[in-house]
Scaffold this active site. Structure first.
Site, mmCIF file in Angstrom:
data_model
loop_
_atom_site.group_PDB
_atom_site.id
_atom_site.type_symbol
_atom_site.label_atom_id
_atom_site.label_comp_id
_atom_site.label_asym_id
_atom_site.label_seq_id
_atom_site.Cartn_x
_atom_site.Cartn_y
_atom_site.Cartn_z
ATOM 1 N N ARG A 147 17.779 92.846 -4.294
ATOM 2 C CA ARG A 147 17.470 94.278 -4.127
ATOM 3 C C ARG A 147 18.303 95.294 -4.961
ATOM 4 O O ARG A 147 17.807 96.235 -5.513
ATOM 5 C CB ARG A 147 17.638 94.803 -2.532
ATOM 6 C CG ARG A 147 16.429 94.054 -1.762
ATOM 7 C CD ARG A 147 16.369 95.166 -0.290
ATOM 8 N NE ARG A 147 15.198 94.652 0.098
ATOM 9 C CZ ARG A 147 14.975 94.444 1.455
ATOM 10 N NH1 ARG A 147 16.102 94.619 2.336
ATOM 11 N NH2 ARG A 147 13.837 94.051 1.946
ATOM 12 N N LYS A 188 1.624 88.358 14.587
ATOM 13 C CA LYS A 188 0.527 89.120 15.561
ATOM 14 C C LYS A 188 -0.449 89.826 14.884
ATOM 15 O O LYS A 188 -0.279 90.340 13.763
ATOM 16 C CB LYS A 188 1.582 90.151 16.026
ATOM 17 C CG LYS A 188 2.679 89.464 17.032
ATOM 18 C CD LYS A 188 3.290 90.875 17.570
ATOM 19 C CE LYS A 188 4.375 90.457 18.470
ATOM 20 N NZ LYS A 188 5.272 91.645 18.820
ATOM 21 N N GLY A 195 7.292 96.411 5.260
ATOM 22 C CA GLY A 195 6.634 97.525 6.089
ATOM 23 C C GLY A 195 5.898 98.500 5.372
ATOM 24 O O GLY A 195 4.873 98.868 5.629
ATOM 25 N N GLY A 220 8.599 89.700 4.027
ATOM 26 C CA GLY A 220 9.731 88.786 3.685
ATOM 27 C C GLY A 220 9.447 87.407 3.765
ATOM 28 O O GLY A 220 9.984 86.614 2.899
HETATM 29 P P1 AMP Z 1 5.074 88.133 10.688
HETATM 30 O O1 AMP Z 1 6.340 88.906 10.528
HETATM 31 O O2 AMP Z 1 4.010 88.951 11.385
HETATM 32 O O3 AMP Z 1 4.550 87.970 9.378
HETATM 33 O O4 AMP Z 1 5.267 86.910 11.138
HETATM 34 C C1 AMP Z 1 5.908 85.815 10.618
HETATM 35 C C2 AMP Z 1 6.167 84.776 11.771
HETATM 36 O O5 AMP Z 1 5.241 84.299 12.279
HETATM 37 C C3 AMP Z 1 7.048 83.633 11.058
HETATM 38 O O6 AMP Z 1 8.397 83.515 11.862
HETATM 39 C C4 AMP Z 1 6.352 82.650 11.598
HETATM 40 O O7 AMP Z 1 7.072 81.318 11.884
HETATM 41 C C5 AMP Z 1 5.246 82.929 12.463
HETATM 42 N N1 AMP Z 1 4.046 82.196 12.634
HETATM 43 C C6 AMP Z 1 3.121 81.765 11.829
HETATM 44 N N2 AMP Z 1 1.982 81.047 12.186
HETATM 45 C C7 AMP Z 1 2.530 80.837 13.573
HETATM 46 C C8 AMP Z 1 2.025 79.904 14.439
HETATM 47 N N3 AMP Z 1 0.742 79.505 14.266
HETATM 48 N N4 AMP Z 1 2.622 79.821 15.656
HETATM 49 C C9 AMP Z 1 3.599 80.539 15.862
HETATM 50 N N5 AMP Z 1 4.185 81.323 14.904
HETATM 51 C C10 AMP Z 1 3.760 81.633 13.547
#
Ligand code: AMP
Length: 400
Positions: free
Chosen positions: A36, A199, A377, A354
């Site tokens: 950064r 999510k 974000g 990230g």
């Molecule tokens: P995000 O911050 O919403 O982009 O989510 C990232 C996180 O989602 C990472 O830590 C991944 O380990 C988790 N992730 C992605 N796919 C899966 C899955 N099928 N089951 C559980 N966690 C997941």
């Protein structure tokens, strides 16, 4: 962009307040990843070359409005000095008599880094008095190069702009807005969006907005299971947001009606739990009750890669599986390689968030991506079609 750029400002001999994003990881009192800091060097060098007197401000971590040595920017001043090849002075508070005196002593080309702006609760409250005190450290010139903070209406990002004559974008900010702006306003087509992560709820607006703008959307990661379950598929123990099933179904119905290509995984890697290394790859229709989907399978990688190969613009946010664990990393790494290959063939690729950035680094293809966004974000809000307060607050370019 209709906002002033650092290149439009007369900087010589002036103290300029530059909001940067030096929110870097620290280990044993030293910067452990200086990406950064390096990203903002072009802006700092331009200001130095033009004879400005630089006053730099940033946040680091979440000190919750109190001075906390754990979140001091002092180690950043040391690393910045090495990178610039000249000493960066350090003020132990970002406002007040000492910082003012230090800023008044700056000579052309000098650099002063202020202590963490989040040591004051007024920063996140966008307190006008605090913003005014920050502005007293400069000669009414403000530059924002902190794209990663542009979605936050904080005092050092937004409030300060009311107390300066000119508020302009730095070079990093301009680059971010140029790439992301082109993707959502005038993309080369086909435009393919790849979304993953934990999510659906974090990315609903992004899905909705990109469904209007893109030609195809590929959804993997845990968020895919809410969509799959909403179609009545058995998803075993995979992560599902049950309160978002109707919404997911609505989005799928809309895609079908509009003939919009929205692809979901066709196979996946399952295990009893994320801790288990006994994995099995199965078709999406044959998920056993106890199975938890933790990565997309090879057929999905192939299907998604074909779409990616056709794309001229690719936006990717979020991993396609729990890629932090080697047993569930292949899907995400495969997609990283597909995005890199498409870029080599002339597509513009933009990666934000990230985890996706870590994934392209892990796959060894980070240098083959057109643009890696520094703001997770902020880039998501931008892709969701929202206006970023830190960009809106900058001075409009004069009408020609
Ligand atoms: P995000 O911050 O919403 O982009 O989510 C990232 C996180 O989602 C990472 O830590 C991944 O380990 C988790 N992730 C992605 N796919 C899966 C899955 N099928 N089951 C559980 N966690 C997941």
């Amino acid at each position: 962009m209709n906002k002033l750029s650092i290149r439009d400002l007369d900087l010589s001999g002036k103290r300029v307040f530059i909001r940067v994003d030096f929110n870097v990881p620290l280990e044993n009192g030293a910067v452990s990843d200086d990406t950064r800091i390096r990203e903002t060097l072009p802006t700092l060098r331009l200001a130095i070359d033009r004879g400005a007197r630089l006053v730099l401000a940033s946040h680091l971590g979440r000190p919750k409005g109190k001075a906390d040595p754990k979140y001091s920017l002092q180690p950043v001043a040391a690393r910045l000095s090495e990178l610039l090849g000249k000493p960066a002075k350090f003020a132990s508070d970002c406002v007040g008599a000492d910082a003012e005196a230090m800023s008044n002593l700056l000579k052309n080309g000098d650099v002063l880094l202020l202590e963490n702006v989040r040591f004051h609760p007024e920063e996140e409250k966008n307190d006008p008095q605090f913003a005014k005190r920050l502005s007293m450290l400069c000669d009414q010139l403000f530059i924002c190069d902190a794209f990663g903070s542009a979605h936050r209406a904080h005092a050092s990002v937004v409030g300060i702009t009311k107390y300066v004559k000119q508020a302009a974008a730095g070079l990093l900010m301009e680059k971010e807005l140029a790439y992301l702006g082109k993707a959502i306003s005038n993309p080369e087509r086909p435009f393919v969006a790849v979304l993953g992560g934990a999510k659906v709820s974090d990315k609903i607006e992004v899905v909705q907005n990109l469904m209007k703008l893109a030609d195809a959307m590929l959804i993997g990661g845990a968020m895919a299971y809410t969509f799959l379950k909403s179609q009545g598929k058995a998803v075993g123990k995979s992560l599902v947001e049950n309160d978002k099933l109707d919404l997911a179904k609505g989005l799928l119905d809309e895609a079908r009606k509009r003939n919009f290509k929205l692809l979901l995984p066709v196979d996946h890697v399952i295990a009893e739990s994320p801790e288990s290394t006994a994995t099995k790859t199965v078709n999406i229709d044959t998920t056993p009750d106890g199975g938890m989907g933790l990565d997309v399978g090879p057929k999905t990688v192939e299907l998604f890669s074909k779409e990616i190969a056709k794309a001229r613009t690719i936006v990717w946010n979020g991993p396609l599986g729990m890629f932090e664990k080697p047993a569930f990393a292949n899907g995400t790494l495969g997609i990283a390689r597909a995005v890199a290959a498409a870029t080599k063939s002339g597509a513009t690729s933009i990666i934000g968030g990230g985890d996706s950035v870590a994934a392209v680094e892990q796959a060894g293809v980070a240098d083959q991506i057109s643009h890696i966004s520094t703001g997770g974000g902020a880039s998501l809000e931008f892709l969701a079609g929202e206006k970023l307060p830190g960009v809106e607050a900058l001075t409009d370019k004069p009408a020609r």
